[in-house]
Structure formats: C-alpha cells, structure tokens
Design an enzyme around this catalytic site. Structure first.
Site, PDB file in Angstrom:
ATOM      1  N   LEU A 122      -1.566  -2.294 -11.889  1.00 54.55           N
ATOM      2  CA  LEU A 122      -2.268  -1.034 -11.622  1.00 54.55           C
ATOM      3  C   LEU A 122      -3.290  -0.707 -12.710  1.00 54.55           C
ATOM      4  O   LEU A 122      -4.191   0.101 -12.516  1.00 54.55           O
ATOM      5  CB  LEU A 122      -1.260   0.123 -11.495  1.00 54.55           C
ATOM      6  CG  LEU A 122      -0.842   0.462 -10.055  1.00 54.55           C
ATOM      7  CD1 LEU A 122      -0.174  -0.716  -9.379  1.00 54.55           C
ATOM      8  CD2 LEU A 122       0.083   1.666 -10.022  1.00 54.55           C
ATOM      9  N   LYS A 140       0.389  16.373 -12.538  1.00 56.25           N
ATOM     10  CA  LYS A 140       0.575  15.876 -11.172  1.00 56.25           C
ATOM     11  C   LYS A 140       1.825  16.453 -10.499  1.00 56.25           C
ATOM     12  O   LYS A 140       1.856  16.599  -9.283  1.00 56.25           O
ATOM     13  CB  LYS A 140       0.637  14.342 -11.169  1.00 56.25           C
ATOM     14  CG  LYS A 140      -0.720  13.682 -11.390  1.00 56.25           C
ATOM     15  CD  LYS A 140      -0.597  12.171 -11.285  1.00 56.25           C
ATOM     16  CE  LYS A 140      -1.974  11.528 -11.220  1.00 56.25           C
ATOM     17  NZ  LYS A 140      -1.912  10.114 -10.848  1.00 56.25           N
ATOM     18  N   ASN A 191      -2.521  14.400  -6.754  1.00 58.16           N
ATOM     19  CA  ASN A 191      -3.670  14.057  -7.602  1.00 58.16           C
ATOM     20  C   ASN A 191      -4.982  14.633  -7.083  1.00 58.16           C
ATOM     21  O   ASN A 191      -6.029  14.397  -7.684  1.00 58.16           O
ATOM     22  CB  ASN A 191      -3.792  12.537  -7.798  1.00 58.16           C
ATOM     23  CG  ASN A 191      -4.319  11.834  -6.574  1.00 58.16           C
ATOM     24  OD1 ASN A 191      -4.207  12.332  -5.464  1.00 58.16           O
ATOM     25  ND2 ASN A 191      -4.899  10.669  -6.757  1.00 58.16           N
ATOM     26  N   THR A 193      14.833   2.224 -19.155  1.00 60.27           N
ATOM     27  CA  THR A 193      15.581   3.442 -19.468  1.00 60.27           C
ATOM     28  C   THR A 193      16.358   4.056 -18.315  1.00 60.27           C
ATOM     29  O   THR A 193      17.242   4.870 -18.543  1.00 60.27           O
ATOM     30  CB  THR A 193      14.586   4.527 -19.939  1.00 60.27           C
ATOM     31  OG1 THR A 193      13.603   4.691 -18.909  1.00 60.27           O
ATOM     32  CG2 THR A 193      13.897   4.152 -21.234  1.00 60.27           C
ATOM     33  N   GLY A 251       8.496  -0.389 -14.002  1.00 61.77           N
ATOM     34  CA  GLY A 251       8.274   1.013 -14.350  1.00 61.77           C
ATOM     35  C   GLY A 251       8.871   1.945 -13.311  1.00 61.77           C
ATOM     36  O   GLY A 251       9.134   1.532 -12.167  1.00 61.77           O
ATOM     37  N   GLY A 298       7.723   5.510 -13.254  1.00 61.39           N
ATOM     38  CA  GLY A 298       6.972   6.768 -13.351  1.00 61.39           C
ATOM     39  C   GLY A 298       6.311   7.131 -12.028  1.00 61.39           C
ATOM     40  O   GLY A 298       6.683   6.626 -10.957  1.00 61.39           O
ATOM     41  N   GLY A 299       5.313   8.011 -12.114  1.00 59.80           N
ATOM     42  CA  GLY A 299       4.629   8.501 -10.912  1.00 59.80           C
ATOM     43  C   GLY A 299       3.955   7.378 -10.132  1.00 59.80           C
ATOM     44  O   GLY A 299       4.022   7.342  -8.898  1.00 59.80           O
ATOM     45  N   ALA A 300       3.306   6.460 -10.848  1.00 55.01           N
ATOM     46  CA  ALA A 300       2.610   5.370 -10.157  1.00 55.01           C
ATOM     47  C   ALA A 300       3.622   4.473  -9.432  1.00 55.01           C
ATOM     48  O   ALA A 300       3.377   4.023  -8.311  1.00 55.01           O
ATOM     49  CB  ALA A 300       1.806   4.556 -11.167  1.00 55.01           C
TER      50      ALA A 300
HETATM   51  P1  NAP Z   1       3.806   6.610 -17.019  1.00 54.97           P
HETATM   52  O1  NAP Z   1       4.542   7.628 -16.225  1.00 54.97           O
HETATM   53  O2  NAP Z   1       3.316   6.929 -18.374  1.00 54.97           O
HETATM   54  O3  NAP Z   1       4.680   5.263 -17.161  1.00 54.97           O
HETATM   55  C1  NAP Z   1       5.246   4.624 -16.074  1.00 54.97           C
HETATM   56  C2  NAP Z   1       6.516   3.907 -16.486  1.00 54.97           C
HETATM   57  O4  NAP Z   1       6.220   2.793 -17.302  1.00 54.97           O
HETATM   58  C3  NAP Z   1       7.486   4.737 -17.313  1.00 54.97           C
HETATM   59  O5  NAP Z   1       8.216   5.578 -16.471  1.00 54.97           O
HETATM   60  C4  NAP Z   1       8.319   3.670 -17.990  1.00 54.97           C
HETATM   61  O6  NAP Z   1       9.397   3.279 -17.133  1.00 54.97           O
HETATM   62  C5  NAP Z   1       7.347   2.487 -18.096  1.00 54.97           C
HETATM   63  N1  NAP Z   1       6.874   2.318 -19.465  1.00 54.97           N
HETATM   64  C6  NAP Z   1       6.178   3.213 -20.215  1.00 54.97           C
HETATM   65  N2  NAP Z   1       5.948   2.705 -21.447  1.00 54.97           N
HETATM   66  C7  NAP Z   1       6.499   1.458 -21.450  1.00 54.97           C
HETATM   67  C8  NAP Z   1       6.617   0.431 -22.429  1.00 54.97           C
HETATM   68  N3  NAP Z   1       6.085   0.576 -23.647  1.00 54.97           N
HETATM   69  N4  NAP Z   1       7.252  -0.705 -22.074  1.00 54.97           N
HETATM   70  C9  NAP Z   1       7.778  -0.883 -20.844  1.00 54.97           C
HETATM   71  N5  NAP Z   1       7.711   0.069 -19.881  1.00 54.97           N
HETATM   72  C10 NAP Z   1       7.078   1.208 -20.176  1.00 54.97           C
HETATM   73  O7  NAP Z   1       2.530   6.108 -16.194  1.00 54.97           O
HETATM   74  P2  NAP Z   1       2.103   6.269 -14.660  1.00 54.97           P
HETATM   75  O8  NAP Z   1       1.343   7.527 -14.503  1.00 54.97           O
HETATM   76  O9  NAP Z   1       3.266   6.026 -13.749  1.00 54.97           O
HETATM   77  O10 NAP Z   1       1.031   5.073 -14.578  1.00 54.97           O
HETATM   78  C11 NAP Z   1       1.418   3.744 -14.841  1.00 54.97           C
HETATM   79  C12 NAP Z   1       0.180   2.854 -14.945  1.00 54.97           C
HETATM   80  O11 NAP Z   1      -0.519   2.853 -13.702  1.00 54.97           O
HETATM   81  C13 NAP Z   1      -0.831   3.335 -15.996  1.00 54.97           C
HETATM   82  O12 NAP Z   1      -1.342   2.217 -16.660  1.00 54.97           O
HETATM   83  C14 NAP Z   1      -1.910   3.999 -15.177  1.00 54.97           C
HETATM   84  O13 NAP Z   1      -3.191   3.929 -15.801  1.00 54.97           O
HETATM   85  C15 NAP Z   1      -1.882   3.133 -13.924  1.00 54.97           C
HETATM   86  N6  NAP Z   1      -2.402   3.823 -12.736  1.00 54.97           N
HETATM   87  C16 NAP Z   1      -3.453   3.252 -12.106  1.00 54.97           C
HETATM   88  C17 NAP Z   1      -3.971   3.841 -10.967  1.00 54.97           C
HETATM   89  C18 NAP Z   1      -5.140   3.198 -10.275  1.00 54.97           C
HETATM   90  O14 NAP Z   1      -5.778   3.856  -9.435  1.00 54.97           O
HETATM   91  N7  NAP Z   1      -5.422   1.953 -10.557  1.00 54.97           N
HETATM   92  C19 NAP Z   1      -3.410   5.029 -10.467  1.00 54.97           C
HETATM   93  C20 NAP Z   1      -2.311   5.585 -11.138  1.00 54.97           C
HETATM   94  C21 NAP Z   1      -1.816   4.958 -12.277  1.00 54.97           C
HETATM   95  P3  NAP Z   1      10.878   2.965 -17.720  1.00 54.97           P
HETATM   96  O15 NAP Z   1      11.153   3.998 -18.769  1.00 54.97           O
HETATM   97  O16 NAP Z   1      11.723   3.123 -16.511  1.00 54.97           O
HETATM   98  O17 NAP Z   1      10.839   1.588 -18.255  1.00 54.97           O
END
Ligand code: NAP
Length: 250
Positions: A208, A65, A86, A152, A127, A129-131
């Site tokens: 999400l 992404k 995306n 973090t 969180g 991350g990207g979302a």
């Molecule tokens: P990501 O980059 O893998 O993780 C997002 C953030 O979550 C990380 O930066 C981290 O933040 C935190 N995190 C990760 N593992 C963790 C843990 N074990 N405990 C606590 N915090 C944790 O994911 P993403 O791409 O941003 O997506 C996040 C979620 O949104 C996923 O479940 C994805 O499936 C969902 N999503 C859904 C849609 C939809 O259309 N519904 C679209 C996009 C994403 P810190 O290190 O700052 O704590």
C-alpha cells in the site's frame, strides 16, 4: 469558488493537495481550490466549516478517520462497516450536515482486481490498522480468504504473528499485502519480517506504500519474478472517487 481540503494533524506534505491542484489546472477547473486544514482537535472541525463558507467537501486523514464518525449526519455502508471515513460532503442550509464515505476501499479493490488470477485464493494482510481493515473488506467481497499478520494483536480472530509464518503458510497464501508503514520513506531500508525465501512465481505482492514506488518488500518479489504492485494507483483512484462523491447530489 468551491473549496475542498484535507483535515488531519499534523499535515506536512500531502499527496491530495498536490493531486487536486494539478487536476484543477490540467482540467481547466478554475472555480475550485483545495487546501490543507491542520486542526489539532476534531472539536475544531465545525468552527472551521462555519468560518470557511465555501467549503463543500473534505478529505480526512490521520488521526481523524475514526474520530470524525460521531460528528456525521450519515455514513455510507462501506465506511460504517470498516469504521473509517476518508471523505466527507458538507451540506448546508440553516444547519450543517456532514456525510461520510470511505474511498480507500474502492481504490484498493479496483487496483487489485486486474492482477488477480484464479490461484489467488488465500491472502496474508500484514498489519491490523485502518488500511488493513479496508483491505480485509475488499478481500471478503472478492471471496478471498485471509489471515492478518500482527506484532501486537494476535488475539484478534484470523490473526497470527510473524514468527508463525512458515513455508506452508507462505506457499498457500500467495497474495501478500503490506498494510503497514514498514519500508515507507524515509525508512526505505526496512521491510516486513516475513520469510521471503518461500515466495514462488505464483505470488502477488501488493504494498500500500507509494513512497518509495519500489519498497524493499516489492524488490524481494521482483527478485523472484513475481507480480508486484505499489499503492500509487490506489491513491489516484481513491482521490478521483472522492471528487466524484463531492460532485454528486446528496
Ligand atoms: P497504521 O495504522 O499506522 O499502521 C498499520 C499497522 O501496521 C499497525 O496497526 C501495526 O499492526 C503495523 N505496524 C505499524 N508499525 C509497524 C512496524 N514498525 N513493524 C511492523 N508492523 C507495524 O497505518 P494505516 O493507516 O493502516 O496505513 C498503513 C499503510 O498503508 C501506510 O503506509 C499508509 O501510507 C498506507 N496507505 C496507503 C493508501 C493508498 O492509497 N495507497 C491508503 C491508506 C493507507 P500490528 O501492531 O498489528 O503489527
């Protein structure tokens, strides 16, 4: 035949592939197909596009992404602002031009708006991350203040750690959005580490995650009788928006 697909790596199960195959069937769209293209390096993208001549548009997922941005001819303002693409349109004449978009923002905004009440003035985004960036972009547009909650990256602006979440913060931030993968299948017994006992009826909990449809995070809200929302509608809305983008002229 017009072809579409998803790039990412690894690609196992994909919502998008199922969604578009069903859509094409349901709507009688017979000249289109949607495939998975697991490429193990973004450097393989141009070769894939050259070889797959009917490819008109692509969805982009982890880990590309951000990595796709330097390959784009143009990027729309939303995607540029959050630094995450995306959806791309492929334009071909003698050369190949790639145009990038972000439809997660649209999906999140349109699915959240009907649930908002006047008292939802402050939010917590779990969180970073990207979302979480897409969520923050939408909250900015809607005039809702927010804090990120991170394990973090507490050095980021507007970011606190989980241990700072006390009664005052939870009660004043009555929109809580889980933008972490915590609670996602198969780890369905996990939930974000926040003090759920301070959640009141005015809260809105948005996860999400869409699999499972009711995460433990949302179950905690349901127990308290609050409004909850999972990521399924967001997912459908972002997919439809991608389809709209692929079918508009550049
Ligand atoms: P990501 O980059 O893998 O993780 C997002 C953030 O979550 C990380 O930066 C981290 O933040 C935190 N995190 C990760 N593992 C963790 C843990 N074990 N405990 C606590 N915090 C944790 O994911 P993403 O791409 O941003 O997506 C996040 C979620 O949104 C996923 O479940 C994805 O499936 C969902 N999503 C859904 C849609 C939809 O259309 N519904 C679209 C996009 C994403 P810190 O290190 O700052 O704590």
């Amino acid at each position: 035949m017009e072809r579409y697909g998803l790039i990412g790596y690894p690609l196992t199960h994909s919502f998008s592939a199922e969604y578009f195959s069903e859509k094409f069937f349901r709507e009688g769209i017979i000249n289109c197909r949607y495939d998975l293209f697991p490429i193990d390096s973004i450097d393989n993208l141009l070769q894939l596009i050259k070889e797959t001549k009917e490819l008109k548009g692509l969805s982009v997922t982890i880990p590309y992404k951000q990595k796709i941005i330097p390959l784009l001819t143009s990027i729309d303002d939303v995607a540029k602002n959050i630094g995450s693409v995306n959806t791309i349109i492929i334009e071909r004449n003698e050369n190949i031009f790639l145009h990038g978009f972000n439809t997660d923002v649209f999906g999140f905004k349109e699915s959240l708006k009907p649930l908002l009440k006047n008292h939802h003035k402050k939010a917590l985004i779990l969180g970073t991350g990207g979302a979480a960036s897409s969520v923050a972009y939408v909250l900015n547009k809607l005039g809702i203040e927010y804090l990120f909650v991170s394990r973090t990256k507490t050095w980021l602006p507007n970011t606190i750690d989980y241990s700072s979440l006390n009664e005052d913060i939870i009660s004043t931030h009555n929109l809580i959005i889980n933008a972490t993968p915590v609670g996602m299948f198969p780890h369905i017994m996990n939930l974000p580490n926040i003090p759920y006992n301070y959640i009141t009826k005015d809260h809105l909990l948005y996860d999400l995650i869409y699999n499972p449809s009711e995460t433990l995070f949302l179950k905690k809200g349901i127990e308290k009788g609050v409004t909850v929302k999972n990521g399924m509608e967001m997912l459908y809305l972002q997919a439809e928006k991608s389809w709209e983008i692929w079918n508009k002229s550049i």
